[in-house]
Design a protein around this motif. Structure first.
Motif, mmCIF file in Angstrom:
data_model
loop_
_atom_site.group_PDB
_atom_site.id
_atom_site.type_symbol
_atom_site.label_atom_id
_atom_site.label_comp_id
_atom_site.label_asym_id
_atom_site.label_seq_id
_atom_site.Cartn_x
_atom_site.Cartn_y
_atom_site.Cartn_z
ATOM 1 N N ARG A 183 1.034 -1.348 0.435
ATOM 2 C CA ARG A 183 0.331 0.287 -0.209
ATOM 3 C C ARG A 183 1.241 1.096 -0.447
ATOM 4 N NH1 ARG A 183 -5.901 -1.207 0.990
ATOM 5 N NH2 ARG A 183 -5.799 -3.386 1.743
ATOM 6 N N ASP A 184 2.377 1.130 -0.290
ATOM 7 C CA ASP A 184 2.893 1.805 -0.973
ATOM 8 C C ASP A 184 2.391 3.028 -1.588
ATOM 9 O OD1 ASP A 184 4.756 1.610 1.120
ATOM 10 O OD2 ASP A 184 5.467 0.659 -0.528
ATOM 11 N N PRO A 185 2.096 4.601 -1.438
ATOM 12 C CA PRO A 185 1.688 5.915 -2.526
ATOM 13 C C PRO A 185 2.531 5.409 -3.240
ATOM 14 C CG PRO A 185 1.921 6.703 -0.273
ATOM 15 C CD PRO A 185 2.330 5.332 -0.099
ATOM 16 N N MET A 186 2.351 5.584 -5.004
ATOM 17 C CA MET A 186 2.339 5.333 -6.412
ATOM 18 C C MET A 186 2.549 6.294 -7.402
ATOM 19 S SD MET A 186 3.077 1.003 -6.530
ATOM 20 C CE MET A 186 1.681 1.112 -6.808
ATOM 21 N N ALA A 187 3.206 7.142 -7.789
ATOM 22 C CA ALA A 187 2.398 7.518 -9.753
ATOM 23 C C ALA A 187 3.718 7.534 -10.242
ATOM 24 C CB ALA A 187 2.786 8.978 -8.999
ATOM 25 N N VAL A 188 3.065 7.876 -11.062
ATOM 26 C CA VAL A 188 3.569 8.222 -12.351
ATOM 27 C C VAL A 188 3.861 8.598 -13.143
ATOM 28 C CG1 VAL A 188 4.386 5.971 -15.139
ATOM 29 C CG2 VAL A 188 3.359 4.775 -13.325
ATOM 30 N N VAL A 189 5.400 8.700 -13.880
ATOM 31 C CA VAL A 189 5.233 10.392 -15.087
ATOM 32 C C VAL A 189 6.365 9.854 -16.328
ATOM 33 C CG1 VAL A 189 6.154 12.362 -15.347
ATOM 34 C CG2 VAL A 189 5.458 11.746 -13.430
ATOM 35 N N TYR A 190 5.288 10.046 -17.460
ATOM 36 C CA TYR A 190 4.896 9.478 -18.809
ATOM 37 C C TYR A 190 5.710 10.758 -19.473
ATOM 38 C CZ TYR A 190 2.361 5.503 -18.010
ATOM 39 O OH TYR A 190 1.712 4.303 -17.065
ATOM 40 N N LEU A 191 7.130 10.276 -20.285
ATOM 41 C CA LEU A 191 7.645 11.907 -20.430
ATOM 42 C C LEU A 191 7.330 11.980 -21.686
ATOM 43 C CD1 LEU A 191 11.413 11.331 -19.727
ATOM 44 C CD2 LEU A 191 9.612 12.288 -18.115
ATOM 45 N N THR A 192 6.868 10.960 -22.416
ATOM 46 C CA THR A 192 6.341 11.514 -23.633
ATOM 47 C C THR A 192 5.046 9.916 -24.092
ATOM 48 O OG1 THR A 192 6.984 8.996 -25.264
ATOM 49 C CG2 THR A 192 8.127 11.327 -24.674
ATOM 50 N N SER A 193 4.003 9.983 -24.855
ATOM 51 C CA SER A 193 2.418 9.316 -24.481
ATOM 52 C C SER A 193 2.837 8.871 -26.112
ATOM 53 C CB SER A 193 0.983 10.799 -25.532
ATOM 54 O OG SER A 193 1.408 11.384 -24.135
ATOM 55 N N GLY A 194 3.774 8.457 -26.088
ATOM 56 C CA GLY A 194 4.289 7.071 -27.333
ATOM 57 C C GLY A 194 3.603 7.141 -28.688
ATOM 58 N N GLU A 195 3.067 9.003 -29.352
ATOM 59 C CA GLU A 195 2.311 8.238 -30.354
ATOM 60 C C GLU A 195 2.980 7.819 -32.006
ATOM 61 O OE1 GLU A 195 5.092 12.292 -29.991
ATOM 62 O OE2 GLU A 195 3.754 11.082 -28.767
ATOM 63 N N LEU A 196 4.584 7.660 -31.896
ATOM 64 C CA LEU A 196 4.769 7.806 -32.908
ATOM 65 C C LEU A 196 4.505 6.027 -33.032
ATOM 66 C CD1 LEU A 196 7.841 9.206 -33.066
ATOM 67 C CD2 LEU A 196 6.888 10.058 -34.582
ATOM 68 N N GLY A 197 4.389 5.247 -32.106
ATOM 69 C CA GLY A 197 3.757 3.875 -31.684
ATOM 70 C C GLY A 197 2.489 3.475 -32.326
ATOM 71 N N MET A 198 1.554 4.718 -33.328
ATOM 72 C CA MET A 198 0.693 4.660 -33.630
ATOM 73 C C MET A 198 0.900 5.359 -34.899
ATOM 74 S SD MET A 198 -1.954 4.313 -30.643
ATOM 75 C CE MET A 198 -3.345 3.034 -31.094
ATOM 76 N N LYS A 199 1.588 5.173 -35.914
ATOM 77 C CA LYS A 199 1.684 6.390 -36.766
ATOM 78 C C LYS A 199 0.681 6.570 -37.887
ATOM 79 C CE LYS A 199 6.540 5.485 -37.451
ATOM 80 N NZ LYS A 199 8.173 5.716 -37.727
ATOM 81 N N HIS A 200 -0.004 5.681 -37.856
ATOM 82 C CA HIS A 200 -1.609 5.432 -38.341
ATOM 83 C C HIS A 200 -2.596 6.926 -38.472
ATOM 84 C CE1 HIS A 200 -2.386 2.350 -36.368
ATOM 85 N NE2 HIS A 200 -3.415 2.897 -35.975
ATOM 86 N N LEU A 201 -2.736 7.364 -36.804
ATOM 87 C CA LEU A 201 -3.648 8.451 -36.287
ATOM 88 C C LEU A 201 -3.137 9.061 -36.222
ATOM 89 C CD1 LEU A 201 -4.801 6.038 -33.354
ATOM 90 C CD2 LEU A 201 -6.294 6.062 -35.119
ATOM 91 N N PRO A 202 -3.478 10.424 -36.754
ATOM 92 C CA PRO A 202 -3.773 11.777 -35.808
ATOM 93 C C PRO A 202 -2.609 11.423 -34.678
ATOM 94 C CG PRO A 202 -5.499 11.721 -36.458
ATOM 95 C CD PRO A 202 -5.059 10.663 -36.594
ATOM 96 N N ARG A 203 -1.937 12.898 -34.050
ATOM 97 C CA ARG A 203 -1.525 12.771 -33.143
ATOM 98 C C ARG A 203 -2.261 13.238 -31.912
ATOM 99 N NH1 ARG A 203 3.483 17.477 -31.419
ATOM 100 N NH2 ARG A 203 1.289 18.599 -31.791
ATOM 101 N N ASN A 204 -3.342 13.523 -31.985
ATOM 102 C CA ASN A 204 -4.077 13.437 -30.875
ATOM 103 C C ASN A 204 -4.600 12.427 -30.321
ATOM 104 O OD1 ASN A 204 -3.516 16.261 -30.761
ATOM 105 N ND2 ASN A 204 -5.479 16.850 -31.264
#
Length: 92
Positions: free
Chosen positions: A28-49
């Motif tokens: 039950r330790d408090p945890m948080a994650v910070v993502y530097l990018t959202s990995g949008e290049l892994g889905m090049k077939h979609l618009p960035r948003n």
């Protein structure tokens, strides 16, 4: 113990330290994650948003499963980081 994970993009928190996050969740330790990018290049077939939203929803679900309380998406450009870059922050 407070736990902060800094991940280059979604899924790195699970692949890199998912086991440790599960152990901390059991304690039950408090945890948080910070993502530097959202990995949008892994889905090049979609618009960035749309790619941002898809990858961020996947990450939100993964953090729920791992027991992470908070996650933040800085939305820095995928595959590139600069000292001059300003984040387009989103929070889950």
């Amino acid at each position: 113990m407070n736990v902060l994970v800094i991940a280059p993009h979604p899924d790195d928190e699970s692949i890199g330290c998912g086991g440790a996050l599960c152990l901390h969740a059991g304690r039950r330790d408090p945890m948080a994650v910070v993502y530097l990018t959202s990995g949008e290049l892994g889905m090049k077939h979609l618009p960035r948003n749309k790619a941002w939203l898809t990858r961020e929803r996947e990450a939100e679900r993964a953090t729920q499963i791992l027991g992470v309380a908070k996650c933040f998406f800085l939305r820095l450009p995928d595959w590139f980081m600069s000292r001059k870059q300003r984040p387009n922050s989103a929070r889950c």
